[in-house]
Design an enzyme around this catalytic site. Structure first.
Site, PDB file in Angstrom:
ATOM      1  N   ARG A  28       1.351  -2.307  -0.517  1.00  0.00           N
ATOM      2  CA  ARG A  28       1.636  -0.869  -0.400  1.00  0.00           C
ATOM      3  C   ARG A  28       0.821  -0.205   0.708  1.00  0.00           C
ATOM      4  O   ARG A  28       1.390   0.575   1.490  1.00  0.00           O
ATOM      5  CB  ARG A  28       1.410  -0.179  -1.744  1.00  0.00           C
ATOM      6  N   ASN A  46       4.819   0.287  -6.752  1.00  0.00           N
ATOM      7  CA  ASN A  46       5.079  -0.958  -7.471  1.00  0.00           C
ATOM      8  C   ASN A  46       5.956  -0.653  -8.667  1.00  0.00           C
ATOM      9  O   ASN A  46       5.806   0.385  -9.325  1.00  0.00           O
ATOM     10  CB  ASN A  46       3.777  -1.570  -8.000  1.00  0.00           C
TER      11      ASN A  46
END
Length: 800
Positions: A28, A46
């Site tokens: 990320r 996520n």
């Protein structure tokens, strides 16, 4: 002069779904950094399927984002697929990382990874706030699978949940520009786990006695003084001692009840490893890889370790420090240490601190413990360079539970749970086009290993939200894994595919090599110890024309009695006697070879009882086992003749004794001959070793060096195997029945045999498939079982 209008690229919005190993690896923040560079707005999160990106911007910038993710992923990431579709505009001011979303698990759990260079530098830097902190990690390294208890992979679902973050760690955790952004195991001296040195006899530790300032550093001094220390690692406890002290290594063997099996070693750096072993570029890369396995290396360096480290073998198993804890322990250690699993022989590794006191107290005087719990037991992985590639012999820490993508044709496969074998047990989950093979668990005949197997079945079902539609198991009715599968199939009314042992070996080799479901059959050559055959007999040296859905047995090794059944696998002299009786009988053996020491040794055995046992057959089943042939040849040379201390010891010592010069330079005609007649009952071609035995015994009379005899045996067997493949494919002028050969089974973990067979097959024009990512031994069975069960569920097409 006319002014050209400024063209503004239209803004579009897309969702981007990324699947693979993309959680807990810094994915990320990488997306965040790339998106900011490209002036994109939106968010990344996520969820249970992987990573979801919602983005606004010019289409060219979105394409550039996807391109950079493919080209520049984080070090531990693996992208399996990227899907993109248009969506309504995302209301976002800039680009942000948002909280994880719950849901059914469709993503990967990353394996534990070697400490990265940046973290290693921090613990060595006196000006870093993590100087000498033994639990330093970031998104590029550190514990993963060993601490995870649930999905998504967030701190609250790991054993780091009890450790609240200090102000400094929290700032790093929240900063997408920091390499510790969302690093779930982030910690430091102020807020993280702590190590402590304890005496396992309950007495207090005196640092004055050891002249050290802290618990971790004291371990090095204890090792240097000749102590045995239990050390809590990533996936379990280890037992460590100075590997250069023969007396200390012998003491560890006696207390651990591990009388001959080789010990694993750890060294501070490659320079120390190279004192004892030659290390080529591929082996050095494996040692320093994120997986950080034990690498089997040739023990031919300028220095020697005591014979007790790896008795009778020419290999040493080395690994480099896997964690900051290990780096700190060994920073002053100028010599290698034994770093073997923390257990009594054949039991699973201890993971619990209370159990460590109870079960390791009689072995180690001290233990280095810490207060980060181990959620999942994971042993050290083992690899070896063979045939120009690094090949996994035991798949555990660093590799499991990373999935293996299924080949083309398996897209519609249902969820499958394959239970594997009984020795070197693993199991396998099939889901979403991937095979998730468990870590090595051990031999299920050991009660603690069987219990651990059951716990792991539950754990994987939870972590991967897996509900099987089909079960798979071995055909052997007495395997404990098969009994579990049969019980669940009956209880839940699930279909069960019972897969023949050697077919599963071939299918595992096909699957890991990406062989498509509808590809033509191959010749599977499976050389191993024992597997339950279609006829109820024991197979172990098989030539199968096979694909995923079926197989035809085309050839075999000669079936020979195993006097005492399983006892013959433990006592190689029994196999030697049975082979000699099957080939020539005692009168011919006595007439031609009575002057040999091996004749005198066998004549002292209870031959009448064994002859009766072989004639009766009930307690001496016939087996076409390549493993038992290796045992017999080893026994003829006096290697492990009476008893093997561990599975495969005789074969390993036979390989270790091979004279390299004889193997490379001797005339091909000196290789021991095998013939290929037909079995009387079935007319099936088989490898007949009579001529091999006559040549070998003749060399013993001539006092040929054992290393030369071992080389001639390996070359002769390889030559016979390749000749059988050529015969089964069809001779000159015929259209070949197959053009690809798959090599599997534990005997192919013998580097000499594997390389000799593969070289000859390639020279004969065959494409050769072999194992690298899963073991050739029974540790790969579950993958093959799962592939066969999935193939049969997709549609039935018999093997051609």
């Amino acid at each position: 002069m006319s002014l050209q209008p400024h063209l503004v690229e239209p803004q579009e919005s897309f969702a981007i779904r990324v699947r693979g190993r993309v959680q807990g690896v810094g994915f990320r923040p990488t997306v965040w950094r790339f998106a900011r560079d490209l002036a994109l707005s939106g968010e990344v999160l996520n969820d249970a399927e992987g990573v979801l990106i919602r983005v606004n911007g010019a289409r060219a910038a979105v394409d550039a984002l996807i391109g950079r993710l493919h080209r520049e992923p984080p070090p531990l990431a693996r992208i399996d697929s990227v899907e993109t579709w248009p969506i309504a505009e995302v209301a976002a001011d800039g680009f942000s990382v948002v909280e994880s979303a719950p849901g059914a698990a469709h993503t990967q759990v990353a394996p534990d990874a070697l400490v990265c260079a940046a973290c290693a530098a921090e613990i060595a830097d006196p000006f870093s706030r993590r100087y000498r902190y033994p639990f330093t990690n970031c998104t590029h390294c550190g514990p993963r699978f060993s601490i995870v208890r649930g999905i998504p992979y967030d701190r609250v679902t790991t054993t780091m949940a009890p450790f609240g973050l200090c102000t400094d760690c929290l700032a790093e955790y929240r900063d997408p520009a920091d390499r510790r952004f969302q690093a779930q195991a982030i910690a430091c001296h102020a807020c993280g786990p702590r190590a402590r040195l304890v005496r396992l006899d309950g007495r207090a530790v005196s640092f004055e006695q050891h002249s050290m300032l802290d618990d971790v550093d004291a371990v090095c001094s204890l090792l240097q003084k000749g102590e045995i220390v239990a050390i809590k690692g990533l996936g379990g406890y280890h037992l460590a001692c100075d590997a250069t002290r023969a007396d200390v290594v012998a003491r560890l063997r006696e207390r651990k009840r591990r009388h001959a099996k080789p010990f694993a070693l750890m060294a501070r750096d490659l320079d120390i490893v190279r004192r004892y072993c030659s290390v080529d570029a591929a082996e050095a890369a494996a040692l320093a890889s994120p997986e950080a396995p034990i690498v089997l290396l040739r023990a031919d360096g300028p220095a020697r370790l005591p014979e007790a480290v790896a008795p009778g073998l020419g290999l040493l198993g080395f690994m480099l420090p896997t964690t900051p804890l290990h780096r700190l322990i060994l920073r002053r250690m100028e010599r290698p240490v034994v770093m073997t699993s923390g257990n009594l022989s054949d039991e699973p590794q201890v993971t619990d601190d209370v159990a460590a006191r109870e079960r390791l107290g009689g072995i180690a005087a001290f233990a280095l413990m810490h207060d980060r719990a181990i959620a999942n037991r994971v042993d050290d992985s083992v690899v070896r360079l063979s045939g120009g590639a690094i090949r996994v012999l035991r798949r555990a820490r660093g590799f499991a539970p990373a999935p293996i993508a299924l080949p083309p044709g398996f897209e519609s496969a249902p969820p499958v749970l394959a239970y594997g074998g009984e020795l070197k047990a693993t199991f396998c989950l099939l889901k979403d086009g991937e095979a998730i093979v468990s870590q090595h668990i051990g031999d299920l005949e050991e009660g603690a290993a069987f219990d651990d197997y059951g716990r792991n079945l539950e754990l994987y079902a939870h972590l991967f939200d897996h509900a099987p539609a089909v079960l798979a198991a071995d055909r052997h009715p007495e395997y404990l894994s098969t009994k579990q599968a049969l019980a669940r199939a009956a209880a839940e009314a699930l279909p069960l595919a019972q897969v023949q042992h050697h077919h599963a070996h071939v299918a595992a080799c096909l699957a890991e090599n990406g062989r498509p479901l509808e590809a033509a059959p191959v010749l599977g050559i499976v050389l191993d110890g024992l597997g339950y055959g279609d006829d109820g007999a024991i197979w172990g040296g098989e030539f199968l024309l096979a694909d995923y859905r079926g197989y035809q047995r085309l050839g075999t090794l000669k079936p020979v009695a195993m006097p005492g059944g399983a006892q013959a696998a433990r006592e190689p002299w029994r196999n030697l006697y049975a082979h000699l009786m099957a080939e020539m009988g005692w009168p011919a053996f006595a007439m031609n070879f009575a002057e040999l020491e091996v004749y005198q040794a066998l004549s002292q055995r209870p031959r009448a009882s064994f002859d009766a046992m072989i004639r009766d057959g009930r307690f001496a089943p016939r087996a076409s086992s390549c493993g038992r042939l290796f045992d017999a040849v080893a026994a003829a040379l006096g290697l492990c003749r009476d008893r093997q201390a561990y599975e495969g010891q005789a074969a390993m010592m036979l390989e270790a004794s091979v004279d390299a010069q004889a193997l490379a330079d001797e005339d091909e005609a000196l290789a021991y001959p095998f013939t290929i007649p037909l079995l009387p009952e079935t007319r099936m071609p088989y490898l007949e070793p009579l001529a091999m035995w006559n040549a070998l015994l003749g060399d013993l009379i001539l006092k040929t060096p054992p290393g030369v005899i071992a080389a001639r045996f390996h070359r002769g067997l390889a030559k016979g195997v390749a000749a059988m493949a050529d015969k089964l494919a069809g001779g000159e002028g015929e259209v070949r029945r197959f053009d690809t050969v798959a090599l599997s089974g534990g005997c192919f973990q013998n580097r000499v045999l594997f390389e000799e067979v593969a070289r000859r097959l390639v020279a004969q024009g065959f494409q050769v498939l072999s194992h690298a990512r899963v073991p050739a031994n029974d540790g790969g069975l579950a993958l093959g079982q799962a592939a066969v069960a999935a193939a049969l569920s997709i549609g039935d097409r018999p093997c051609a």
